[in-house]
Design a protein around this motif. Structure first.
Motif, PDB file in Angstrom:
ATOM      1  N   LEU A   1      54.584  68.471  22.881  1.00 22.27           N
ATOM      2  CA  LEU A   1      54.414  67.622  24.052  1.00 22.27           C
ATOM      3  C   LEU A   1      54.565  68.394  25.361  1.00 22.27           C
ATOM      4  CD1 LEU A   1      53.921  64.696  24.921  1.00 22.27           C
ATOM      5  CD2 LEU A   1      56.394  64.374  24.998  1.00 22.27           C
ATOM      6  N   ALA A   2      55.656  69.179  25.459  1.00 20.73           N
ATOM      7  CA  ALA A   2      55.976  69.803  26.749  1.00 20.73           C
ATOM      8  C   ALA A   2      54.837  70.675  27.300  1.00 20.73           C
ATOM      9  CB  ALA A   2      57.274  70.607  26.631  1.00 20.73           C
ATOM     10  N   PRO A   3      54.270  71.596  26.480  1.00 23.02           N
ATOM     11  CA  PRO A   3      53.183  72.425  27.036  1.00 23.02           C
ATOM     12  C   PRO A   3      51.981  71.598  27.476  1.00 23.02           C
ATOM     13  CG  PRO A   3      53.879  73.226  24.859  1.00 23.02           C
ATOM     14  CD  PRO A   3      54.588  71.937  25.095  1.00 23.02           C
ATOM     15  N   ARG A   4      51.705  70.520  26.752  1.00 22.52           N
ATOM     16  CA  ARG A   4      50.544  69.702  27.098  1.00 22.52           C
ATOM     17  C   ARG A   4      50.766  68.883  28.361  1.00 22.52           C
ATOM     18  NH1 ARG A   4      50.331  70.912  22.094  1.00 22.52           N
ATOM     19  NH2 ARG A   4      48.348  71.121  20.979  1.00 22.52           N
ATOM     20  N   LEU A   5      52.029  68.693  28.729  1.00 21.85           N
ATOM     21  CA  LEU A   5      52.307  67.909  29.926  1.00 21.85           C
ATOM     22  C   LEU A   5      52.267  68.756  31.199  1.00 21.85           C
ATOM     23  CD1 LEU A   5      55.150  65.527  28.723  1.00 21.85           C
ATOM     24  CD2 LEU A   5      52.860  64.879  29.457  1.00 21.85           C
ATOM     25  N   VAL A   6      52.334  70.103  31.038  1.00 18.22           N
ATOM     26  CA  VAL A   6      52.406  70.966  32.225  1.00 18.22           C
ATOM     27  C   VAL A   6      51.238  70.724  33.189  1.00 18.22           C
ATOM     28  CG1 VAL A   6      52.384  73.350  33.038  1.00 18.22           C
ATOM     29  CG2 VAL A   6      53.854  72.703  31.125  1.00 18.22           C
ATOM     30  N   PRO A   7      49.981  70.704  32.704  1.00 20.41           N
ATOM     31  CA  PRO A   7      48.877  70.450  33.657  1.00 20.41           C
ATOM     32  C   PRO A   7      49.020  69.102  34.364  1.00 20.41           C
ATOM     33  CG  PRO A   7      48.042  71.074  31.490  1.00 20.41           C
ATOM     34  CD  PRO A   7      49.511  70.893  31.346  1.00 20.41           C
TER      35      PRO A   7
ATOM     36  N   ARG B   1      50.717  68.304  43.006  1.00 20.88           N
ATOM     37  CA  ARG B   1      49.673  68.459  44.019  1.00 20.88           C
ATOM     38  C   ARG B   1      49.386  67.149  44.739  1.00 20.88           C
ATOM     39  NH1 ARG B   1      47.041  71.578  40.457  1.00 20.88           N
ATOM     40  NH2 ARG B   1      45.679  69.868  39.840  1.00 20.88           N
ATOM     41  N   ASN B   2      49.264  66.066  43.964  1.00 17.63           N
ATOM     42  CA  ASN B   2      48.770  64.817  44.544  1.00 17.63           C
ATOM     43  C   ASN B   2      49.861  63.833  44.950  1.00 17.63           C
ATOM     44  OD1 ASN B   2      45.737  65.088  44.220  1.00 17.63           O
ATOM     45  ND2 ASN B   2      46.497  65.592  42.173  1.00 17.63           N
ATOM     46  N   LEU B   3      51.005  63.903  44.281  1.00 17.66           N
ATOM     47  CA  LEU B   3      52.072  62.956  44.594  1.00 17.66           C
ATOM     48  C   LEU B   3      53.350  63.681  44.971  1.00 17.66           C
ATOM     49  CD1 LEU B   3      51.475  60.406  41.679  1.00 17.66           C
ATOM     50  CD2 LEU B   3      51.101  59.976  44.100  1.00 17.66           C
ATOM     51  N   GLY B   4      53.191  64.913  45.437  1.00 11.17           N
ATOM     52  CA  GLY B   4      54.355  65.738  45.744  1.00 11.17           C
ATOM     53  C   GLY B   4      55.267  65.154  46.805  1.00 11.17           C
ATOM     54  N   PHE B   5      54.705  64.243  47.641  1.00 12.42           N
ATOM     55  CA  PHE B   5      55.541  63.640  48.679  1.00 12.42           C
ATOM     56  C   PHE B   5      56.550  62.653  48.100  1.00 12.42           C
ATOM     57  CE2 PHE B   5      51.602  61.343  48.148  1.00 12.42           C
ATOM     58  CZ  PHE B   5      52.019  60.031  48.014  1.00 12.42           C
ATOM     59  N   VAL B   6      56.328  62.198  46.868  1.00 11.67           N
ATOM     60  CA  VAL B   6      57.322  61.343  46.208  1.00 11.67           C
ATOM     61  C   VAL B   6      58.422  62.249  45.666  1.00 11.67           C
ATOM     62  CG1 VAL B   6      57.691  59.642  44.393  1.00 11.67           C
ATOM     63  CG2 VAL B   6      55.457  59.797  45.514  1.00 11.67           C
ATOM     64  N   PRO B   7      59.687  61.946  45.981  1.00 11.31           N
ATOM     65  CA  PRO B   7      60.773  62.844  45.560  1.00 11.31           C
ATOM     66  C   PRO B   7      60.772  63.121  44.046  1.00 11.31           C
ATOM     67  CG  PRO B   7      61.595  61.103  47.011  1.00 11.31           C
ATOM     68  CD  PRO B   7      60.163  60.801  46.772  1.00 11.31           C
ATOM     69  N   PHE B   8      60.319  62.148  43.244  1.00  9.33           N
ATOM     70  CA  PHE B   8      60.318  62.352  41.793  1.00  9.33           C
ATOM     71  C   PHE B   8      59.432  63.525  41.382  1.00  9.33           C
ATOM     72  CE2 PHE B   8      60.956  57.562  41.802  1.00  9.33           C
ATOM     73  CZ  PHE B   8      62.319  57.670  41.619  1.00  9.33           C
ATOM     74  N   PHE B   9      58.380  63.741  42.147  1.00  3.79           N
ATOM     75  CA  PHE B   9      57.389  64.736  41.725  1.00  3.79           C
ATOM     76  C   PHE B   9      57.316  65.901  42.716  1.00  3.79           C
ATOM     77  CE2 PHE B   9      55.601  60.485  40.486  1.00  3.79           C
ATOM     78  CZ  PHE B   9      56.114  60.538  39.200  1.00  3.79           C
ATOM     79  N   ALA B  10      58.480  66.242  43.332  1.00 11.22           N
ATOM     80  CA  ALA B  10      58.474  67.239  44.388  1.00 11.22           C
ATOM     81  C   ALA B  10      58.190  68.640  43.857  1.00 11.22           C
ATOM     82  CB  ALA B  10      59.810  67.219  45.123  1.00 11.22           C
ATOM     83  N   GLY B  11      58.475  68.905  42.595  1.00 17.38           N
ATOM     84  CA  GLY B  11      58.273  70.236  42.057  1.00 17.38           C
ATOM     85  C   GLY B  11      59.375  71.185  42.504  1.00 17.38           C
ATOM     86  N   PRO B  12      59.282  72.504  42.343  1.00  9.96           N
ATOM     87  CA  PRO B  12      58.124  73.139  41.713  1.00  9.96           C
ATOM     88  C   PRO B  12      58.031  72.830  40.218  1.00  9.96           C
ATOM     89  CG  PRO B  12      59.884  74.725  42.040  1.00  9.96           C
ATOM     90  CD  PRO B  12      60.336  73.452  42.693  1.00  9.96           C
ATOM     91  N   THR B  13      56.825  72.713  39.731  1.00  9.01           N
ATOM     92  CA  THR B  13      56.605  72.330  38.347  1.00  9.01           C
ATOM     93  C   THR B  13      57.190  73.363  37.393  1.00  9.01           C
ATOM     94  OG1 THR B  13      54.553  71.287  39.004  1.00  9.01           O
ATOM     95  CG2 THR B  13      54.841  71.732  36.674  1.00  9.01           C
ATOM     96  N   SER B  14      57.877  72.876  36.377  1.00  9.52           N
ATOM     97  CA  SER B  14      58.413  73.759  35.351  1.00  9.52           C
ATOM     98  C   SER B  14      57.259  74.369  34.553  1.00  9.52           C
ATOM     99  CB  SER B  14      59.328  72.962  34.422  1.00  9.52           C
ATOM    100  OG  SER B  14      59.392  73.582  33.161  1.00  9.52           O
ATOM    101  N   ALA B  15      57.371  75.680  34.295  1.00 13.02           N
ATOM    102  CA  ALA B  15      56.287  76.354  33.569  1.00 13.02           C
ATOM    103  C   ALA B  15      56.291  75.981  32.093  1.00 13.02           C
ATOM    104  CB  ALA B  15      56.422  77.870  33.728  1.00 13.02           C
ATOM    105  N   THR B  16      57.473  75.576  31.578  1.00 13.51           N
ATOM    106  CA  THR B  16      57.554  75.249  30.155  1.00 13.51           C
ATOM    107  C   THR B  16      57.326  73.769  29.882  1.00 13.51           C
ATOM    108  OG1 THR B  16      59.909  74.878  30.382  1.00 13.51           O
ATOM    109  CG2 THR B  16      59.215  77.084  29.731  1.00 13.51           C
ATOM    110  N   GLY B  17      57.426  72.947  30.925  1.00  9.58           N
ATOM    111  CA  GLY B  17      57.293  71.498  30.717  1.00  9.58           C
ATOM    112  C   GLY B  17      58.540  70.853  30.162  1.00  9.58           C
TER     113      GLY B  17
END
Lengths: 259, 316
Positions: free
Chosen positions: B135-141, B148-164
């Motif tokens: 699951l984790a690798p497939r969720l990374v993209p 990129r698109n919802l980064g302004f929402v604190p939940f999705f601020a990133g930076p994205t984990s490389a491992t998922g």
């Protein structure tokens, strides 16, 4: 509003089992038609086929025609949901929605068909329906209480209020008093006499006195044996059925010789 | 016969009771008492073993900043993962239950019911492996897209984990794990809606969906909440899947897709316990006590929600 129903050559099946055979009958508007007969003779099945409620049982189907004011209810393009909006039903056991208040029970059907109704209009309709069911004075102070808290007879009148709130053309009643005490039964019978001014009423009853008291026309259903289909043996004015029926079987049944 | 009094006659004073009745009443009462004794025993153990950690000076607690600072992030992580799981699993489980109960053809419904029940029999460590490797690798993209698109929402601020291996992944794995229990219970309560109520709706001219909304969902509501609470209980206490999936570093954050996540209580106990001794063990047990209290509170809350509209539950 009230409409006539013409049934011709109706056969009702559950899967391959023929439950009711070859019924032809005309139900007059603004009158009460009673259906009597022993248990298992198909009178409830026939009643439920009039608003296509029997179709909730998988495999149920009919042959023949049920025509209400020129419209065949079983035509291929007819939606059973529309049929049921025009032909309301009251069941054997009172079945108000237990999760709804008295008010919401009456409003339930209205809200299905007319979602944007103003609160004030809805209030008026709910009150009119409850008055129509002779229940307003008993519940007007507790409209927000659960419908399941009422007595059995009140619950049944609540179900009648719910059914008439959507102004159907026909009201089907499947043994509406069989779970009620005599006083509640009387209240419902009085109500039926009032309602027939506005609706066509068809009632199934096991209580022959009730049929004699309230109805203009009476149909007698019977079956020749277990596993045999039920048939409409005789359909006549109530007066004739209970005084001088054409068929021997009808006379035997109403005089208590069987059933 | 007219002179004898029936055994239940209150005027007869002491009522006659059959031995079978007494034996059954006694064993039922015994079982009821047993569960309370077990619960009390566990609670007493937790309190007794947690006490040294509560009284210990702050610098002796792992992290060196006291018990609250140690348990706080864990508690937050536990609740966050469980809430994600519940938010994802409950609507899905209710939809599955409705499909099985009212839409699927009978044969398909049975098969589907078995498959959903089977999900409950898979050991949680297997879910953990599935979460890490599949699951984790497939969720990374998907996470990258979210950033990129919802980064302004604190939940999705990133930076994205490389491992998922993020909080959101952990929540999703938990959601799959609690899906069977919620949908099985929902299915049972939906099937128990009396035909009388369903026909009442249909007779008013309701479509099948309207019938479900009028008669089925309100009637099944308390059952669905009960199922969700059982699922929540499993999600709060889940150990191995979280221990495997979640990449832990740092404290409280609502960022769901980064590699810095708070751990959960159960996973933390499993990972830390082998290395611990002395007050460290007491600290872990204190975190267990906190979980115990939280679970209790959540269940009380659920009871309260269900009872608030008890008059309208359909039980009367």
């Amino acid at each position: 509003m009230a409409k006539r129903i013409d049934v011709s050559d109706l056969n009702i099946y559950y899967g391959n089992f023929l439950a009711v055979e070859n019924v032809t009958v005309s139900i007059e508007p603004r009158s009460i038609t009673a259906l009597i007969g022993p248990s298992g003779c198909g009178k409830s099945t026939f009643l439920r086929s009039l608003n296509r409620m029997h179709e909730v049982i998988p495999g149920a189907r009919v042959e023949g025609k049920v025509v209400m004011d020129g419209q065949d209810l079983y035509a291929p393009d007819v939606d059973p949901v529309d049929v049921r909006q025009h032909i309301g039903m009251v069941f054997q056991r009172p079945n108000p929605f237990p999760t709804m208040s008295i008010y919401d029970n009456v409003a339930a059907g209205i809200r299905l068909n007319n979602k944007k109704m103003k609160r004030a209009d809805l209030d008026t309709l709910v009150e009119r329906s409850l008055r129509g069911a002779n229940l307003w004075n008993e519940v007007k102070d507790r409209l927000d209480r659960p419908g399941a808290g009422l007595s059995g007879g009140q619950q049944q009148r609540l179900c009648i209020a719910r059914a008439i709130a959507i102004e159907p053309d026909v009201l089907l009643m499947d043994e509406p008093c069989s779970a009620l005490d005599p006083i509640s039964t009387l209240a419902i019978e009085d109500l039926m006499t009032e309602l027939k001014e506005r609706f066509t009423i068809v009632i199934v009853t096991h209580n022959m006195q009730q049929a004699a008291r309230v109805s203009e026309q009476t149909g007698f259903f019977n079956l020749s044996g277990v596993g045999q289909p039920g048939r409409l043996i005789e359909f006549n004015s109530t007066e004739k059925i209970f005084s001088n029926p054409d068929e021997k079987a009808t006379e035997d049944y109403i005089s208590g010789r069987f059933g | 016969m007219t002179a004898t009094r029936t055994p239940s006659d209150p005027a007869a004073g002491r009522t006659v009771r059959r031995r079978g009745d007494r034996v059954f009443a006694g064993s039922a009462k015994g079982a009821g008492i047993l569960i309370l004794v077990i619960l009390a025993g566990v609670a007493a153990f937790l309190v007794a073993e947690a006490l040294p950690a509560v009284t210990a000076p702050g610098e002796d607690i792992p992290g060196g900043e006291g018990l609250g600072a140690y348990i706080g992030p864990l508690l937050f992580g536990t609740l966050l993962a469980a809430v994600i799981a519940l938010l994802v699993a409950t609507p899905l489980a209710v939809a599955i239950a409705l499909f099985i109960a009212y839409y699927a053809p009978r044969r398909l419904a049975q098969g589907l019911g078995y498959v959903v029940d089977l999900l409950a029999a898979i050991p949680s460590i297997v879910y953990g492996f599935w979460g890490i490797y599949w699951l984790a690798p497939r969720l990374v993209p998907f996470y990258e897209w979210l950033e990129r698109n919802l980064g302004f929402v604190p939940f999705f601020a990133g930076p994205t984990s490389a491992t998922g291996r993020t909080m959101l992944t952990a929540g999703l794995v938990l959601a799959v794990m609690i899906l069977p229990i919620i949908s099985a219970i929902s299915r049972e309560v939906f099937l128990q809606v009396p035909a009388l109520h369903r026909e009442a709706a249909l007779a008013l001219g309701a479509t099948r969906w309207e019938m479900i909304r009028m008669a089925v969902l309100p009637y099944g509501r308390s059952g669905v909440i009960g199922g969700a609470m059982l699922g929540l209980g499993r999600a709060l206490g889940e150990t191995m899947a979280i221990a495997l999936v979640l990449s832990v570093s740092g404290g409280i954050t609502v960022n769901l897709i980064s590699s810095g996540n708070p751990s959960t209580i159960a996973a933390n106990v499993a990972l830390e316990f082998p290395e611990s001794s002395g007050v460290d063990v007491n600290t872990l047990i204190a975190s267990g006590l906190a979980l115990f209290v939280i679970t209790f509170a959540v269940n009380m809350l659920a009871r309260w929600i269900v009872n608030r509209r008890a008059d309208f539950s359909g039980a009367n």
